[in-house]
Each structure stands twice: as C-alpha cells, then as structure tokens.
Write a protein that holds these residues in place. Structure first.
Motif, PDB file in Angstrom:
ATOM      1  N   ASN A 176       1.861  16.633 -11.186  1.00  0.00           N
ATOM      2  CA  ASN A 176       0.471  17.015 -10.593  1.00  0.00           C
ATOM      3  C   ASN A 176      -0.763  16.103 -10.976  1.00  0.00           C
ATOM      4  N   ARG A 177      -1.722  16.046 -10.045  1.00  0.00           N
ATOM      5  CA  ARG A 177      -2.761  14.967 -10.342  1.00  0.00           C
ATOM      6  C   ARG A 177      -3.612  15.686 -11.528  1.00  0.00           C
ATOM      7  N   THR A 178      -3.806  17.056 -11.579  1.00  0.00           N
ATOM      8  CA  THR A 178      -4.524  17.435 -12.804  1.00  0.00           C
ATOM      9  C   THR A 178      -3.785  17.308 -14.139  1.00  0.00           C
ATOM     10  N   ASP A 179      -2.546  16.829 -14.049  1.00  0.00           N
ATOM     11  CA  ASP A 179      -1.818  16.513 -15.576  1.00  0.00           C
ATOM     12  C   ASP A 179      -1.954  15.344 -15.998  1.00  0.00           C
ATOM     13  N   ILE A 180      -2.369  14.277 -14.611  1.00  0.00           N
ATOM     14  CA  ILE A 180      -2.109  12.811 -15.122  1.00  0.00           C
ATOM     15  C   ILE A 180      -3.487  12.099 -15.706  1.00  0.00           C
ATOM     16  N   ALA A 181      -3.092  11.640 -16.918  1.00  0.00           N
ATOM     17  CA  ALA A 181      -4.315  10.978 -17.600  1.00  0.00           C
ATOM     18  C   ALA A 181      -4.572   9.775 -17.095  1.00  0.00           C
ATOM     19  N   THR A 182      -3.713   8.781 -16.571  1.00  0.00           N
ATOM     20  CA  THR A 182      -4.091   7.577 -16.016  1.00  0.00           C
ATOM     21  C   THR A 182      -2.775   7.322 -15.107  1.00  0.00           C
ATOM     22  N   SER A 183      -3.082   7.105 -13.778  1.00  0.00           N
ATOM     23  CA  SER A 183      -2.095   6.959 -12.804  1.00  0.00           C
ATOM     24  C   SER A 183      -1.512   5.486 -12.797  1.00  0.00           C
ATOM     25  N   HIS A 184      -0.786   5.137 -13.748  1.00  0.00           N
ATOM     26  CA  HIS A 184      -0.453   3.903 -14.109  1.00  0.00           C
ATOM     27  C   HIS A 184       0.654   3.416 -12.991  1.00  0.00           C
ATOM     28  N   THR A 185       0.521   2.280 -12.328  1.00  0.00           N
ATOM     29  CA  THR A 185       1.304   1.843 -11.346  1.00  0.00           C
ATOM     30  C   THR A 185       2.606   1.154 -11.801  1.00  0.00           C
ATOM     31  N   TYR A 186       2.652   0.730 -13.003  1.00  0.00           N
ATOM     32  CA  TYR A 186       3.717   0.075 -13.548  1.00  0.00           C
ATOM     33  C   TYR A 186       3.480  -0.083 -15.228  1.00  0.00           C
ATOM     34  N   ARG A 227       0.876  -1.255   0.088  1.00  0.00           N
ATOM     35  CA  ARG A 227       0.047   0.050  -0.109  1.00  0.00           C
ATOM     36  C   ARG A 227       0.792   1.327   0.229  1.00  0.00           C
ATOM     37  N   ASP A 228       1.956   1.287   0.750  1.00  0.00           N
ATOM     38  CA  ASP A 228       2.587   2.440   0.959  1.00  0.00           C
ATOM     39  C   ASP A 228       4.214   2.420  -0.160  1.00  0.00           C
ATOM     40  N   GLY A 229       3.982   1.598  -0.766  1.00  0.00           N
ATOM     41  CA  GLY A 229       5.181   1.439  -1.889  1.00  0.00           C
ATOM     42  C   GLY A 229       6.103   0.442  -1.534  1.00  0.00           C
ATOM     43  N   TYR A 230       7.014   0.088  -2.435  1.00  0.00           N
ATOM     44  CA  TYR A 230       8.117  -0.887  -2.458  1.00  0.00           C
ATOM     45  C   TYR A 230       9.346  -0.400  -1.400  1.00  0.00           C
ATOM     46  N   ALA A 231       9.701   1.043  -1.607  1.00  0.00           N
ATOM     47  CA  ALA A 231      10.602   1.232  -0.349  1.00  0.00           C
ATOM     48  C   ALA A 231      10.108   1.192   0.998  1.00  0.00           C
ATOM     49  N   ALA A 268       1.832  12.883  -7.846  1.00  0.00           N
ATOM     50  CA  ALA A 268       2.326  11.707  -7.806  1.00  0.00           C
ATOM     51  C   ALA A 268       3.659  11.684  -8.514  1.00  0.00           C
ATOM     52  N   ARG A 269       4.492  10.669  -7.956  1.00  0.00           N
ATOM     53  CA  ARG A 269       5.684  10.630  -8.386  1.00  0.00           C
ATOM     54  C   ARG A 269       6.033   9.192  -9.275  1.00  0.00           C
ATOM     55  N   PHE A 270       6.944   9.338 -10.191  1.00  0.00           N
ATOM     56  CA  PHE A 270       7.175   8.148 -11.170  1.00  0.00           C
ATOM     57  C   PHE A 270       8.747   7.900 -11.305  1.00  0.00           C
ATOM     58  N   LEU A 271       9.129   6.656 -11.272  1.00  0.00           N
ATOM     59  CA  LEU A 271      10.510   6.392 -11.690  1.00  0.00           C
ATOM     60  C   LEU A 271      10.370   5.767 -13.048  1.00  0.00           C
ATOM     61  N   VAL A 272      11.362   6.671 -13.788  1.00  0.00           N
ATOM     62  CA  VAL A 272      11.730   6.402 -15.266  1.00  0.00           C
ATOM     63  C   VAL A 272      12.840   5.500 -15.349  1.00  0.00           C
ATOM     64  N   GLU A 273      12.832   4.137 -15.581  1.00  0.00           N
ATOM     65  CA  GLU A 273      14.015   3.252 -15.689  1.00  0.00           C
ATOM     66  C   GLU A 273      14.603   3.244 -17.242  1.00  0.00           C
ATOM     67  N   PHE A 274      16.000   3.666 -17.314  1.00  0.00           N
ATOM     68  CA  PHE A 274      16.462   3.241 -18.684  1.00  0.00           C
ATOM     69  C   PHE A 274      17.332   2.125 -18.724  1.00  0.00           C
ATOM     70  N   HIS A 275      17.382   1.772 -20.018  1.00  0.00           N
ATOM     71  CA  HIS A 275      18.306   0.551 -20.357  1.00  0.00           C
ATOM     72  C   HIS A 275      19.814   0.880 -19.950  1.00  0.00           C
ATOM     73  N   ARG A 276      19.979   2.115 -20.119  1.00  0.00           N
ATOM     74  CA  ARG A 276      21.552   2.243 -20.144  1.00  0.00           C
ATOM     75  C   ARG A 276      21.412   4.034 -20.038  1.00  0.00           C
ATOM     76  N   ALA A 277      22.485   4.508 -19.437  1.00  0.00           N
ATOM     77  CA  ALA A 277      22.620   5.843 -19.185  1.00  0.00           C
ATOM     78  C   ALA A 277      22.222   6.497 -20.422  1.00  0.00           C
ATOM     79  N   SER A 298       7.506   3.269 -13.149  1.00  0.00           N
ATOM     80  CA  SER A 298       6.410   2.791 -12.246  1.00  0.00           C
ATOM     81  C   SER A 298       6.238   4.081 -11.240  1.00  0.00           C
ATOM     82  N   ARG A 299       4.988   3.866 -10.584  1.00  0.00           N
ATOM     83  CA  ARG A 299       4.606   4.899  -9.747  1.00  0.00           C
ATOM     84  C   ARG A 299       5.099   4.662  -8.661  1.00  0.00           C
ATOM     85  N   ILE A 300       5.804   5.905  -7.758  1.00  0.00           N
ATOM     86  CA  ILE A 300       6.420   5.656  -6.557  1.00  0.00           C
ATOM     87  C   ILE A 300       5.254   5.683  -5.407  1.00  0.00           C
ATOM     88  N   ASP A 301       5.015   5.170  -4.660  1.00  0.00           N
ATOM     89  CA  ASP A 301       4.079   5.258  -3.659  1.00  0.00           C
ATOM     90  C   ASP A 301       4.875   5.433  -2.303  1.00  0.00           C
TER      91      ASP A 301
END
Length: 385
Positions: A259-269, A174-178, A294-303, A282-285
């Motif tokens: 900002n929530r007003t700029d989110i179309a769908t708050s995808h979790t992953y 519920r409160d995220g993976y961290a 809402a915060r999101f983590l954008v993971e790259f294949h490489r730098a 993925s969304r950071i809960d």
C-alpha cells in the motif's frame, strides 16, 4: 512516430522475395524484425516457445495480470529511448525514483555512479587482457570469454565513456515493461512480421538460401537469417551450423504488493550488490494500476530453499533494506513467477558469419545491444547496396 531513418511501414503480403528469418524474440531482435519489415522485407521471427520476448518474456499471474519475469532497467545510451518509443509506440518517461544499488550491509548508491563506471572500465580492460592470454595459452575453450569481454569493452569505449559527464536521468516505459513488450510485439505484427514456434537445431546453406531444421524435424527456407550471438548454434563448416544440446535453468521471482501508505520510497529498480539470495527488486508499472498500491518484482539468484514464513521474512528484509518498505510497513504476497530458460555456454561473434547469415550481440544490456545494432544496421545496408 517512426524509427529514425526508416521508410513508411510496408506489409509484405503477396511479395515474392525470399523470406528473412530472425531467430530469437528479445526486444533487440523484435526491433530488428520491425526495421526489416519497414524496409519491405518479408520477415518471420522464430523462437523455441510462443512466449515472445526472450529474457523479457511475460508471465501471467493467477490474477490474470501479465508481468515481466525479471527485473529490467534500460541504461542511458545515445538515442535509445527515442528508438524504443518509435518502435513500440509507447511513451518513455523519466523514472520518478532513479535506480539504485544496495550493498548487503544496506549501503545505497545511485545505479549510475562515476566511480563504479571507471572501475567497470578497468575491470573490462583487465578481463579482456586476461582472456586474450587464456586463448593464446590455454586454447579455443576460452574464446567465449574473449568475445564477451571484447564486445563489452567496445561498447563501453564507444558509447558509455561519452556519457561520463552527461546527465544520467534514466527513463522507462510509462506503463511498464510488460506493456512495452506486448506493444513491441504488436507493432511487429502490424508491420507484417510473422511469428512461428521453432526450436532451431541446424542451419545449412543450400545454393542461395539457408535451410533451418527444427527439433521436430520441420524445415524452413530463408534468404537471410539473423540470430543473436547467444545461441547454441555452432559452425561445423562454412555452410552449416548445428546446435549443441540445450541446458536449461530456471529463473525465480515473487510479486508483492505494498500500500502507498507503507512505502518509504517507490524505487523503480534496486540491484543488490553481493547479496547471496536476492538479485534485484523492481516496481511493476501497469496501465490503469491501482493508485493506492504498488507492486514489486523480487528476483532471486536461485529458488529459495526455505519455508513460506522464512521466504516472507526474507522479502520483507530486502524491501526494507532497499528503502521501499517502511520499518513498520506490511506487504501482500501476490504470486510466484518461475520460468525456464536456455543457458548459453558459448557465443558466436557479432557481425556477418556467412553469406546471408548475421549475428547481433545484446551485450547482456538492451541499450548497449541496440546501440551496436544501429552500427550493424548501417553495415548491412552497405553490404546489401
């Protein structure tokens, strides 16, 4: 709540039996440490650094917040959510936006897709057959591929096929993976599990115990040793293991806020399919998170080897493609997440390797690894009886 089948927690302070050492601190190994401690064993988890969690370890932003270093999703396997709830003492709830896969064209499908599930099974079957031929024709250099395909095919047949017609409503902490990793580590400490930094470079059987040697020359003795199959340790004899020189790589991600007003769908992953630059978002809960954003983590294949403006344009494009950011929405760049990890070229076989030495396989999938661990735990109890 307790892990099903476990006795009440016991703190081992003052016990005289030989210590058990668990090499690696991924959630799978932490659950195993907790299980052994609950059974009254004296347990110590060792890892190369004190950033516990393995590939689930955490990074601290300049804001002071802890966030996960990579995007995570825990798939539907029988009993796994209840097991993790019990172990970490956190509530797992249904994801309000179920995970999706995003093709580079922008086409989106649910993460769980029965057609892809069948295709995955066929791919594993073909890969397993090819790996067996490679080992027979080309030799032991291809043994790692065979072990990998064999383990994943076994997990697929035993655990995933049965869920073909079942509900695939995924859940997450519920409160995220961290928060989940921090609570799981805390539960281990509360149960009496010790933690120590040790880069294990060798194992040697000495009478009825194992002697662990660290990169700094320090040693530690253990009655039993448990480790993951993804390790640099290789057998050099029936009673000795040595580590290959480690090869390090880096994982790169960015944290953004919308900002929530700029989110179309708050995808979790959202996993990106055949995207050369972005692997997943993925969304950071977080506990007590700001409800207006809402915060999101954008993971790259490489730098990404691009300037800041191009990086922000890339992130905006993928947020929009995933359906997270509205077409006229904006986001804020919060920080970069970079971590170093060890690349494992070979795998040990899962199960008992030698007296008092056991390997556990995560299958690159926490839920699959825990499902296999439950079977392995039963086998351990039979052998210990």
């Amino acid at each position: 709540m307790q892990i099903p089948g476990l006795s009440q927690r016991l703190v081992w302070t003052g016990m005289t039996q030989a210590e058990e050492v668990i090499i690696g601190s991924s959630p799978l190994m932490l659950v195993h440490a907790l299980d052994r401690a609950h059974k009254g064993h004296r347990v110590c988890v060792v890892d190369r650094t004190d950033n516990w969690g393995g590939s689930w370890q955490l990074a601290r932003l300049d804001t002071g917040d802890n966030v996960e270093i990579a995007c995570h999703v825990i798939e539907v396997f029988p009993g796994i959510y209840d097991l993790l709830e019990s172990a970490a003492g956190v509530l797992f709830t249904g994801l309000d936006a179920q995970p999706i896969r995003v093709h580079r064209t922008g086409f989106k499908i649910p993460y769980f897709n029965r057609f892809l599930m069948v295709a995955s099974g066929l791919r594993l079957l073909v890969g397993y057959g090819k790996a067996r031929l490679d080992v027979l024709i080309k030799g032991a250099a291809y043994r790692n591929q065979l072990i990998n395909f064999q383990t994943k095919l076994h997990s697929y047949i035993r655990y995933q096929l049965g869920s073909f017609f079942a509900s695939q409503k995924m859940r997450g902490p519920r409160d995220g993976y961290a928060d989940f990793v921090e609570k799981l580590t805390g539960a281990c400490r509360d149960a009496g599990v010790a933690f120590a930094v040790m880069d294990v470079t060798g194992l040697q059987r000495d009478t009825d115990q194992w002697v662990l040697t660290g990169a700094d020359g320090a040693t530690r003795r253990a009655g039993r040793v448990f480790l993951t199959t993804a390790t640099n340790l290789r057998p050099v004899s029936d009673t000795a293991y040595k580590a290959d020189p480690p090869q390090f790589a880096q994982r790169h991600a960015a944290v953004v806020q919308v900002n929530r007003t700029d989110i179309a769908t708050s995808h979790t992953y959202a996993a990106f399919w055949r995207d050369p630059q972005v692997a997943r978002i993925s969304r950071i809960d977080m506990p007590d998170a700001d409800p207006s954003a809402a915060r999101f983590l954008v993971e790259f294949h490489r730098a990404p080897e691009i300037d800041q403006d191009a990086l922000l344009a890339l992130i905006e494009n993928r947020l929009t493609k995933a359906g997270i950011l509205k077409s006229d929405g904006v986001f804020a760049f919060i920080g970069a997440v970079t971590c170093e990890f060890t690349q494992y070229i070979d795998l040990l076989p899962a199960g008992p390797l030698a007296p008092g030495l056991w390997a556990l396989h995560s299958s690159g999938n926490l839920a699959a690894g825990l499902a296999a661990w439950q079977t392995a735990r039963d086998d351990m109890e039979v052998k210990e009886a």
